[in-house]
Design an enzyme around this catalytic site. Structure first.
Site, PDB file in Angstrom:
ATOM      1  CE1 TYR A 112      43.846  55.068  85.036  1.00  0.00           C
ATOM      2  CE2 TYR A 112      43.870  55.919  82.787  1.00  0.00           C
ATOM      3  CZ  TYR A 112      44.240  56.018  84.115  1.00  0.00           C
ATOM      4  OH  TYR A 112      45.021  57.070  84.529  1.00  0.00           O
ATOM      5  CG  ASN A 131      47.272  58.060  79.604  1.00  0.00           C
ATOM      6  OD1 ASN A 131      48.503  57.960  79.660  1.00  0.00           O
ATOM      7  ND2 ASN A 131      46.647  59.199  79.757  1.00  0.00           N
ATOM      8  NE  ARG A 163      51.681  62.623  81.004  1.00  0.00           N
ATOM      9  CZ  ARG A 163      50.366  62.369  81.000  1.00  0.00           C
ATOM     10  NH1 ARG A 163      49.836  61.602  81.933  1.00  0.00           N
ATOM     11  NH2 ARG A 163      49.593  62.871  80.066  1.00  0.00           N
ATOM     12  CD  GLU A 184      46.695  59.691  82.823  1.00  0.00           C
ATOM     13  OE1 GLU A 184      45.622  59.089  83.042  1.00  0.00           O
ATOM     14  OE2 GLU A 184      46.755  60.866  82.447  1.00  0.00           O
ATOM     15  CG  HIS A 190      45.681  66.359  81.895  1.00  0.00           C
ATOM     16  ND1 HIS A 190      46.540  65.296  82.085  1.00  0.00           N
ATOM     17  CD2 HIS A 190      44.475  65.916  82.287  1.00  0.00           C
ATOM     18  CE1 HIS A 190      45.867  64.255  82.574  1.00  0.00           C
ATOM     19  NE2 HIS A 190      44.601  64.610  82.701  1.00  0.00           N
ATOM     20  CD  GLU A 225      43.351  60.069  79.213  1.00  0.00           C
ATOM     21  OE1 GLU A 225      42.218  60.492  79.476  1.00  0.00           O
ATOM     22  OE2 GLU A 225      43.932  59.221  79.915  1.00  0.00           O
TER      23      GLU A 225
HETATM   24  O1  IFM Z   1      42.135  61.147  86.201  1.00  0.00           O
HETATM   25  C1  IFM Z   1      42.160  60.795  84.867  1.00  0.00           C
HETATM   26  C2  IFM Z   1      43.224  61.567  84.126  1.00  0.00           C
HETATM   27  O2  IFM Z   1      43.032  62.939  84.240  1.00  0.00           O
HETATM   28  C3  IFM Z   1      43.223  61.220  82.661  1.00  0.00           C
HETATM   29  N1  IFM Z   1      43.286  59.795  82.480  1.00  0.00           N
HETATM   30  C4  IFM Z   1      42.363  58.984  83.218  1.00  0.00           C
HETATM   31  C5  IFM Z   1      42.439  59.320  84.693  1.00  0.00           C
HETATM   32  C6  IFM Z   1      41.466  58.437  85.491  1.00  0.00           C
HETATM   33  O3  IFM Z   1      40.161  58.629  85.045  1.00  0.00           O
END
Ligand code: IFM
Length: 444
Positions: free
Chosen positions: A297, A295, A79, A351, A123, A168
């Site tokens: 985290y 995505n 990607r 992600e 992006h 995002e």
């Molecule tokens: O690096 C970023 C990415 O560009 C978008 N999602 C979160 C990642 C980590 O912060």
């Protein structure tokens, strides 16, 4: 099948992800004009250590070797995002053939090596001229984005199967126009809310362009987590509701159900803002998508503050990554199961990954056991969600290699491949080797 992947379907796919500004460099070559990130990064204090993406990982010049490295990982998909000002300088008018040619060669290299290209159109690198004309708070930007989508598809659509419109939009809108921590660095909640709607409209209009050209795998990527109230106190419960409203539902409700959530409309009105919806917009925004990119985290426990608009994150004493983000894999499972229940769109993890302060290369090896553990626990969390009924089709690790981490510059390393920025040498970390083995084992 290993314990980590137990329950994942046999056609579950694996990949790695990057984005244009974070890796390409070559910021002023071959006709590329400036994006909002080129401008923002030059603002004193905007990015740690005054760093920028001028050179980044120099991927623009090293692309064939980078693709060979991706292929060596044995993944199914890569990607990447395209740089709008490289392809359509200034964000209007004709395409820049040299800019397009870079992506055409990238796609060809991937296909030749048996890796499926997965293209993200946006992006975060808006052409600076479009920001000068009003940026995402301005309705016309959505139409410019749709035109751009059509131009990119005209050049690459014969070879790229999967198209993501936006990455995002929460970050584009809220970090870009409310907190000002990302480009273009404005600080105005009302503008951020206008940006939310125009980003979604841009997604819908771009989708129309792509569908009319025959795209059958179309989606959008959102960053999300779970917001849990710190207590049963109604004020904390409301803080969690608000955070979920502005983080998740303000995007997914219009995308999937064709309406903004009532409580969010009330919340934003209470802060003097309004979503600039015109007749017909919500039909455009809610045209069906084939894949929801997720995505993930971290997740947060939140409590109320004296300002109803501000929820305080309550640390839970868990281990954190180098970003200071708590490691909460079970939040990932809960999120995916909830998205399945509330929205029912097939999902792909577009992600997931972590920054850690890796050790230097030692005898050709980078020991990053903490990242291996992060990936292991989060892939297990995806598998648990699938066993719990979530329709998740694939997993793309963030990121292929260390890169420009926006406001943090190069200090935060998310790669499974280490980049020595002085020499641009790439070294597979322990995590890359672990991921390669996991992917290979999942095929047996
Ligand atoms: O690096 C970023 C990415 O560009 C978008 N999602 C979160 C990642 C980590 O912060």
């Amino acid at each position: 099948m290993s314990e980590v992947t137990a329950g994942l379907p046999s056609d579950f796919f694996w990949g790695v992800a990057t984005s244009a500004y974070q890796i390409e460099g070559a910021f002023d070559e071959d006709g590329r004009t400036l994006s909002i990130w080129d401008t923002f990064a030059r603002r004193p204090g905007a990015v740690a250590a005054g760093e920028n993406g001028d050179v980044a990982c120099d991927h623009y010049h090293r692309m064939p070797a980078d693709v060979a490295m991706i292929a060596r990982l044995g993944v199914d998909k890569y990607r990447f995002s395209v740089s709008w000002p490289r392809i359509q300088p200034g964000g209007r008018g004709p395409v820049n053939p040299k800019g397009l040619d870079f992506y055409s060669r990238l796609v060809d290299e991937l296909l030749e090596k048996g890796v499926d290209p997965w293209l993200t159109l946006y992006h975060w690198d808006l052409p600076q001229e479009l920001e000068d004309a009003g940026g995402w708070p301005h309705r016309d930007t959505a139409y410019r984005f749709a035109e751009f989508a059509g131009l990119v598809h005209d050049a690459l659509g014969d070879r790229v199967p999967t198209w993501t419109t936006l990455n995002e939009p929460w970050c584009s809108a809220m970090l870009g126009y409310d907190t000002g921590r990302h480009a273009p660095g404005r600080k105005n909640f009302g503008e951020a809310i206008r940006a939310v709607h125009h980003l979604l409209l841009g997604h819908g209009l771009a989708g129309q362009e792509l569908r009319s050209r025959g795209v059958s795998s179309l989606g959008i990527t959102l960053n999300m987590g779970v917001h849990t109230p710190a207590s049963d106190d109604p004020r904390d419960v409301d803080a969690a509701r608000r955070a979920d409203g502005l983080g998740t539902r303000i995007y997914l409700d219009p995308l999937v159900h064709g309406r903004y959530p009532e409580d969010v409309l009330v919340d934003v009105a209470g802060r003097g803002a309004e979503l600039p919806v015109r007749s017909g917009d919500l039909e455009i925004i809610s045209a069906p998508i084939d894949v929801l990119g997720v995505n993930y985290y971290t997740s947060h426990v939140v409590k109320a503050t004296d300002d109803p608009a501000v929820a305080e994150v309550v640390p839970q004493g868990r281990p954190v990554t180098a970003m200071g983000w708590e490691i909460v894999p079970e939040g990932f499972t809960a999120l995916l199961v909830r998205l399945q229940r509330d929205y029912g769109v097939p999902m792909v993890i577009t992600e997931n990954g972590a920054a850690f302060d890796d050790l230097e290369v030692d005898d050709g090896y980078v020991a990053d056991a903490d990242r291996v553990e992060y990936l292991r626990s989060h892939i297990s969390a995806v598998a648990a969600a699938v066993r719990g009924g979530a329709d998740v089709r694939g997993y793309l690790a963030w990121s292929l290699m260390d890169n420009f981490e926006w406001g943090y510059g190069y200090a935060k390393r998310f790669g499974i491949v280490r980049v020595d920025y002085a020499t641009q040498e790439r070294t597979l970390k322990q995590s890359a080797q672990w991921y390669r083995e996991l992917v290979a084992a999942s095929r047996v």
